[in-house]
Design a protein around this motif. Structure first.
Motif, PDB file in Angstrom:
ATOM      1  N   ASP A 160      72.446  50.777  50.074  1.00 55.60           N
ATOM      2  CA  ASP A 160      73.166  49.581  49.621  1.00 55.60           C
ATOM      3  C   ASP A 160      73.773  48.751  50.752  1.00 55.60           C
ATOM      4  O   ASP A 160      74.586  47.860  50.494  1.00 55.60           O
ATOM      5  N   ALA A 161      73.389  49.038  51.983  1.00 59.85           N
ATOM      6  CA  ALA A 161      74.005  48.320  53.112  1.00 59.85           C
ATOM      7  C   ALA A 161      73.777  46.815  53.026  1.00 59.85           C
ATOM      8  O   ALA A 161      74.571  46.022  53.554  1.00 59.85           O
ATOM      9  N   GLU A 162      72.700  46.389  52.345  1.00 66.26           N
ATOM     10  CA  GLU A 162      72.414  44.950  52.263  1.00 66.26           C
ATOM     11  C   GLU A 162      73.508  44.178  51.528  1.00 66.26           C
ATOM     12  O   GLU A 162      73.599  42.947  51.672  1.00 66.26           O
ATOM     13  N   ASN A 163      74.326  44.891  50.783  1.00 62.47           N
ATOM     14  CA  ASN A 163      75.414  44.197  50.102  1.00 62.47           C
ATOM     15  C   ASN A 163      76.491  43.700  51.065  1.00 62.47           C
ATOM     16  O   ASN A 163      77.396  42.963  50.669  1.00 62.47           O
ATOM     17  N   GLU A 164      76.407  44.106  52.319  1.00 61.34           N
ATOM     18  CA  GLU A 164      77.349  43.633  53.352  1.00 61.34           C
ATOM     19  C   GLU A 164      76.887  42.337  54.009  1.00 61.34           C
ATOM     20  O   GLU A 164      77.574  41.806  54.890  1.00 61.34           O
ATOM     21  N   THR A 165      75.707  41.854  53.622  1.00 62.10           N
ATOM     22  CA  THR A 165      75.117  40.704  54.315  1.00 62.10           C
ATOM     23  C   THR A 165      76.084  39.529  54.458  1.00 62.10           C
ATOM     24  O   THR A 165      76.290  39.016  55.576  1.00 62.10           O
ATOM     25  N   GLY A 166      76.654  39.107  53.367  1.00 59.23           N
ATOM     26  CA  GLY A 166      77.539  37.938  53.394  1.00 59.23           C
ATOM     27  C   GLY A 166      78.702  38.125  54.358  1.00 59.23           C
ATOM     28  O   GLY A 166      79.002  37.254  55.186  1.00 59.23           O
ATOM     29  N   LYS A 167      79.329  39.293  54.266  1.00 62.92           N
ATOM     30  CA  LYS A 167      80.472  39.559  55.156  1.00 62.92           C
ATOM     31  C   LYS A 167      80.056  39.545  56.622  1.00 62.92           C
ATOM     32  O   LYS A 167      80.787  39.071  57.491  1.00 62.92           O
ATOM     33  N   LEU A 168      78.875  40.080  56.889  1.00 60.13           N
ATOM     34  CA  LEU A 168      78.428  40.146  58.288  1.00 60.13           C
ATOM     35  C   LEU A 168      78.034  38.769  58.825  1.00 60.13           C
ATOM     36  O   LEU A 168      78.317  38.443  59.977  1.00 60.13           O
ATOM     37  N   VAL A 169      77.374  37.970  57.986  1.00 62.30           N
ATOM     38  CA  VAL A 169      77.041  36.607  58.424  1.00 62.30           C
ATOM     39  C   VAL A 169      78.332  35.868  58.774  1.00 62.30           C
ATOM     40  O   VAL A 169      78.441  35.216  59.822  1.00 62.30           O
ATOM     41  N   LYS A 170      79.327  36.006  57.912  1.00 64.90           N
ATOM     42  CA  LYS A 170      80.609  35.345  58.140  1.00 64.90           C
ATOM     43  C   LYS A 170      81.262  35.843  59.424  1.00 64.90           C
ATOM     44  O   LYS A 170      81.732  35.069  60.246  1.00 64.90           O
ATOM     45  N   ARG A 171      81.275  37.160  59.587  1.00 71.37           N
ATOM     46  CA  ARG A 171      81.889  37.753  60.775  1.00 71.37           C
ATOM     47  C   ARG A 171      81.288  37.201  62.059  1.00 71.37           C
ATOM     48  O   ARG A 171      81.988  36.996  63.045  1.00 71.37           O
ATOM     49  N   PHE A 172      79.968  36.994  62.023  1.00 72.54           N
ATOM     50  CA  PHE A 172      79.308  36.531  63.246  1.00 72.54           C
ATOM     51  C   PHE A 172      79.064  35.017  63.243  1.00 72.54           C
ATOM     52  O   PHE A 172      78.168  34.509  63.889  1.00 72.54           O
ATOM     53  N   SER A 189      61.127  43.101  44.616  1.00 69.71           N
ATOM     54  CA  SER A 189      61.918  44.338  44.658  1.00 69.71           C
ATOM     55  C   SER A 189      63.372  44.108  44.262  1.00 69.71           C
ATOM     56  O   SER A 189      64.118  45.056  44.068  1.00 69.71           O
ATOM     57  N   GLY A 190      63.768  42.838  44.188  1.00 66.29           N
ATOM     58  CA  GLY A 190      65.171  42.549  43.856  1.00 66.29           C
ATOM     59  C   GLY A 190      66.061  42.446  45.080  1.00 66.29           C
ATOM     60  O   GLY A 190      67.238  42.065  44.981  1.00 66.29           O
ATOM     61  N   LEU A 191      65.500  42.742  46.244  1.00 70.92           N
ATOM     62  CA  LEU A 191      66.309  42.688  47.471  1.00 70.92           C
ATOM     63  C   LEU A 191      66.861  41.281  47.705  1.00 70.92           C
ATOM     64  O   LEU A 191      68.047  41.110  48.014  1.00 70.92           O
ATOM     65  N   MET A 192      65.995  40.277  47.542  1.00 70.14           N
ATOM     66  CA  MET A 192      66.433  38.910  47.820  1.00 70.14           C
ATOM     67  C   MET A 192      67.609  38.505  46.922  1.00 70.14           C
ATOM     68  O   MET A 192      68.547  37.845  47.387  1.00 70.14           O
ATOM     69  N   ASP A 193      67.560  38.929  45.670  1.00 71.83           N
ATOM     70  CA  ASP A 193      68.674  38.602  44.768  1.00 71.83           C
ATOM     71  C   ASP A 193      69.988  39.218  45.257  1.00 71.83           C
ATOM     72  O   ASP A 193      71.051  38.583  45.195  1.00 71.83           O
ATOM     73  N   ARG A 194      69.899  40.442  45.723  1.00 76.58           N
ATOM     74  CA  ARG A 194      71.122  41.104  46.218  1.00 76.58           C
ATOM     75  C   ARG A 194      71.646  40.406  47.474  1.00 76.58           C
ATOM     76  O   ARG A 194      72.849  40.241  47.661  1.00 76.58           O
ATOM     77  N   VAL A 195      70.707  39.990  48.342  1.00 69.45           N
ATOM     78  CA  VAL A 195      71.113  39.288  49.569  1.00 69.45           C
ATOM     79  C   VAL A 195      71.795  37.969  49.221  1.00 69.45           C
ATOM     80  O   VAL A 195      72.863  37.640  49.748  1.00 69.45           O
ATOM     81  N   LYS A 196      71.179  37.240  48.298  1.00 67.42           N
ATOM     82  CA  LYS A 196      71.761  35.942  47.923  1.00 67.42           C
ATOM     83  C   LYS A 196      73.123  36.114  47.252  1.00 67.42           C
ATOM     84  O   LYS A 196      74.046  35.332  47.495  1.00 67.42           O
ATOM     85  N   ALA A 232      78.841  35.353  47.444  1.00 72.26           N
ATOM     86  CA  ALA A 232      80.198  35.906  47.327  1.00 72.26           C
ATOM     87  C   ALA A 232      81.089  35.451  48.471  1.00 72.26           C
ATOM     88  O   ALA A 232      82.314  35.441  48.357  1.00 72.26           O
ATOM     89  N   GLU A 233      80.468  35.083  49.598  1.00 73.10           N
ATOM     90  CA  GLU A 233      81.247  34.591  50.742  1.00 73.10           C
ATOM     91  C   GLU A 233      81.133  33.071  50.888  1.00 73.10           C
ATOM     92  O   GLU A 233      81.505  32.524  51.931  1.00 73.10           O
TER      93      GLU A 233
END
Lengths: 391, 391
Positions: B17-29, B46-53, B58-59
Motif C-alpha cells: 500500500d505504499a502508493e497511498n503515500e504518493t500525494g504526500k511525497l509529491v508535496k514534500r518534494f 489494476s486499479g493502481l492509477m485510481d489509487r495514485v490519483k 487528497a493533497e
C-alpha cells in the motif's frame, strides 16, 4: 519483509585528500558560518585542521572552533557548543573526528535551533530540526557519518542515551581512509568491533524471509573478517582501511537493516558499561556480544547457525545445529581476542557488584520500560544473568 | 580503492500500500502540478492509477497524464511529454511503471527545463537540471528508481543511448512488491537478469583490493539466485518479490559499485540487440553476458573463478582456476535458462548478417570512440567475435 522507509541523503566524498573539498561542500549545503567541532589535539598535530581551515578560507567561509570532545561525549560540552552557535550565529556544524565528535556535533546542531533543553531529544523527543551537519571522519567505527543517530552521556548520573531523527543525517561526510592510519591499534580494533556489532544487531531479527538484508549483513561481516587482520598487521595499509571505512558506513546507514526487526540489546547493555567505567564502546561490545548471543541462542538456533556457517565457515551440524551456532559465537569471540579486544569483566575493568545497578539502568533508562532488545525481550534478571556470563 | 563520491538522496517508501503515500511525497518534494507518465493500460486496469490519483487529490495536487511508454522507450514520446510539461506548467514528473517509464520520465523532466534538444543529454551533455521526478515502480529490473541514469532510443536510426546526472536521481520512489505480482513470468525473468547484469558489470573491475564491494555484489547475486526460482514457481510470492525489489535497487544505486572501475560492455553490446530487434533488454543480456564473460575470461581468470566459487558454489580448481571460472559462467547460463531466458541469437530473434553493423554501432555510437567496456577494451572485431559466440 516489513514495510519501511529509507532516506539517506548524505553526500560522501571518499578517498585521498577528500578533506580539501570541505569548503566547497559546506557552501553547497548552505553553510556560511561554521562551528568546527573536534576532540583532542591530534587533528591539529596531524595538520588536518590546517587543511580544513584552508579549504574553508578558500570559499570565504568563516568559522569558530570548539574542541575537547571525549570518547562517550558529554552533555556539558554540548551545552557549551549550543551557546557558542547561538552567540556567533553559526549556521553549519562541522565535526572533525570520530563518532563521539559527530554525535556531539549533532546534539549541538539540534540544540542550537531549539528553545528547550537539547536533552529532551535524548529522552525520546524526535529530532525534526537541526542545523546542517557535515563530518570529516577520522575513525571508522560508529557509522554516525551516515546515520540519523547520536549518543550522548549526561554528566549528572552518567546516563548514556541515544537520539535519532532525519535531521541528524549529515549533509555530507568526508571519508579519507588515510586519516585513520594514525589511529592506535586498540582504537582501530574497537572500531572494527563496533562496526561488526552494528551488523549483528541487525542480523538478530524475528522477521522472516529477509534474505537480501541477511546476505548484505553477511557480506559486510565477511569484509571485516578479511580486512581487520590486515590493518592490525599494518596500520598503514590504506586499502584495508578503505574497505573498513566503507563497510562501517554501510553497516549503519541502515540499507542492510530495512524491513526487519533489529535487536540492539548488546548496545543497551554495553552503554551501561561505558557510562559506568568510561571504557571504549567497542571494547565493551566485544565483551557483551558473545554473552548476549549465548543467552539468546535458543530463541532461534538456526539464525545463529546460519551466520556461523555463512560468515565464520563453520560446518553445519544438521543433527544438532546448536553446535554450529555455538561454534560461530566462539569463532567471533576468538576473532575479537585476536585483534586485541577484552573478553571479560576483568579485562574491561568492570565490577561484579555493579551488575544489579547496571541491569536496572539498562532496562528502565533511555525510555526503556522494563526490558531491552528487539530480538528477545530481556528483563532485568535476564540482563543480570548476561552480565554474569561476562565474569 | 579509487577515490569516489556517492550521493543517493532518494526517499524510498517500501511495502504494501505504499502508493497511498504518493500525494504526500509529491508535496514534500515540492510538486503542485504533476505529469503522470505511464506505459500501457495495465496500471489503469489494476486499479493502481485510481489509487495514485486519489492520493494526489487528497493533497489537492493537480495533474495531467501521458501514457504510451513502450519497452526501450522512444524519443518521440519524450518530445510529446516535454511539450505537455511546458504547456501545462508541470513542476513534477511522476513515473508509474517500470524502468522504461522511469527513464522516459527522466528525459521529459530534463527536456522540460532545457531550451535545446533533450537528446543533447544522450549525446554526452551532463544532466545538471531537471524537474523533480518521483516513481511508483511496477517492475523490479532496471534500478532506475534509485539511479541517476536513463536510456532512450532515438527513433531516427533506432539509436539507444544513455544519459546520466545527479538531477536524474528520483526525489522519491515507491516500492510496493505487490505491484509486481501481476507481471508475466517472462518479464519477471527479464527483470531478474537485468538486476544480475548490473551486478556483474560492476564485478568486472580492474581495481584491486575492493573486497567490500565485491562482497556486497556477491551478496546481491546470491539473493537473486535464492529468490528468482521462488518467484518463478509462485508469482504471488510477496516475500520473494520484496527481496528481489530491494536487491534490484541496491544493485544499481551504485553503493556496491563505488571506488572501482566497472565494465558495461554487456550493456553496450546488448543495447544494439534491443534497438535492432526490439527484444526485451533482460533477454538480450541473458544471451550477451555469457559470451562477454567467456571472451574476457583470460583477462582475469581469478576474478571469474572467485565469483564462481563464492556465488555459484563451484569448487576452486587450484591447479587450473580457468576450469572454475568456466564452471561459474556455465552455472550462470544454466540459471538464466532455468528461469526461461533465451541462450542464443536464434532464440532471441537476432540475425547473423547484422553482426558487423551492430558491432560498429556499439563501438562508435553513444560517445564511444572505437571500443566498449571498462574491464577489457573491446574493439569492433572483438565485439563481432562476441556476437558470434551467441550464434
Amino acid at each position: 519483509m516489513d514495510n519501511f522507509t529509507f532516506y539517506a541523503p548524505t553526500y560522501f566524498a571518499f578517498g585521498k585528500d577528500a578533506e580539501n573539498e570541505t569548503g566547497k561542500l559546506v557552501k553547497r549545503f548552505g553553510g556560511s558560518k561554521v562551528l568546527i567541532h573536534f576532540g583532542g589535539g591530534s587533528v591539529i598535530r596531524s595538520g588536518l585542521m590546517d587543511r580544513v581551515k584552508a579549504s574553508l578560507d578558500a570559499e570565504s567561509i568563516s568559522y569558530v572552533e570548539l574542541g575537547g570532545v571525549m570518547p562517550n561525549p558529554r552533555s556539558g560540552l554540548v551545552y557549551e557548543g549550543i551557546e557558542l552557535c547561538k552567540k556567533e550565529n553559526v549556521d553549519f556544524v562541522l565535526a572533525v573526528g570520530g563518532g563521539s565528535t559527530i554525535d556531539s556535533a549533532k546534539a549541538i546542531a539540534a540544540g542550537a535551533v531549539y528553545d528547550g533543553d537539547f536533552w529532551d531529544y535524548y529522552e525520546g523527543k524526535p529530532v525534526e530540526k537541526a542545523l546542517p551537519v557535515g563530518t570529516i571522519l577520522t575513525i571508522a567505527a560508529a557509522g554516525s557519518e551516515g546515520s540519523p543517530d547520536s549518543v550522548i552521556t549526561k554528566e549528572e548520573g552518567m546516563f548514556k542515551r541515544g537520539a535519532s531523527g532525519e535531521a541528524y543525517r549529515p549533509k555530507f561526510s568526508i571519508l579519507n581512509p588515510a586519516l585513520t592510519q594514525t589511529l592506535p591499534p586498540y582504537q582501530t580494533a574497537c572500531g572494527v568491533t563496533d562496526i561488526m556489532a552494528h551488523l549483528y544487531e541487525r542480523y538478530q531479527t524475528n522477521t522472516k524471509d529477509v534474505e537480501v538484508t541477511d546476505r548484505m549483513i553477511e557480506a559486510l561481516l565477511l569484509t571485516m573478517i578479511h580486512e581487520a587482520p590486515r590493518v592490525m598487521e599494518d596500520p598503514n595499509n590504506y586499502e584495508a582501511r578503505a574497505n573498513i571505512m566503507w563497510a562501517g558506513m554501510m553497516a549503519h546507514n541502515n540499507s542492510c537493516g530495512v524491513g526487519r526487526t533489529q535487536d540492539w540489546a548488546s548496545h543497551d547493555i554495553e552503554h551501561e558499561l561505558s557510562a559506568m567505567y568510561d571504557c571504549a564502546h567497542g571494547a565493551g561490545l566485544a565483551v557483551v556480544m558473545p554473552a548476549v548471543f549465548t543467552y539468546n541462542m535458543k530463541h532461534d538456533v538456526m539464525r545463529y547457525a546460519k551466520v556461523a556457517e555463512r560468515v565464520w565457515g563453520c560446518k553445519m551440524d544438521e543433527a544438532c545445529p546448536e553446535n554450529t551456532a555455538k561454534a560461530g559465537i566462539e569463532a567471533f569471540r576468538n576473532f575479537l581476542c585476536s585483534i586485541g579486544m577484552p573478553k571479560n569483566f576483568e579485562e574491561l575493568g568492570a565490577k561484579e557488584e555493579d551488575i544489579e545497578h547496571m541491569a536496572h539502568s539498562a532496562c528502565y533508562g533511555n525510555g526503556n520500560t522494563g526490558y531491552v532488545g528487539g530480538f528477545v525481550p530481556l528483563g532485568q534478571k535476564d540482563v543480570e544473568a548476561i552480565y554474569r556470563l561476562m565474569l
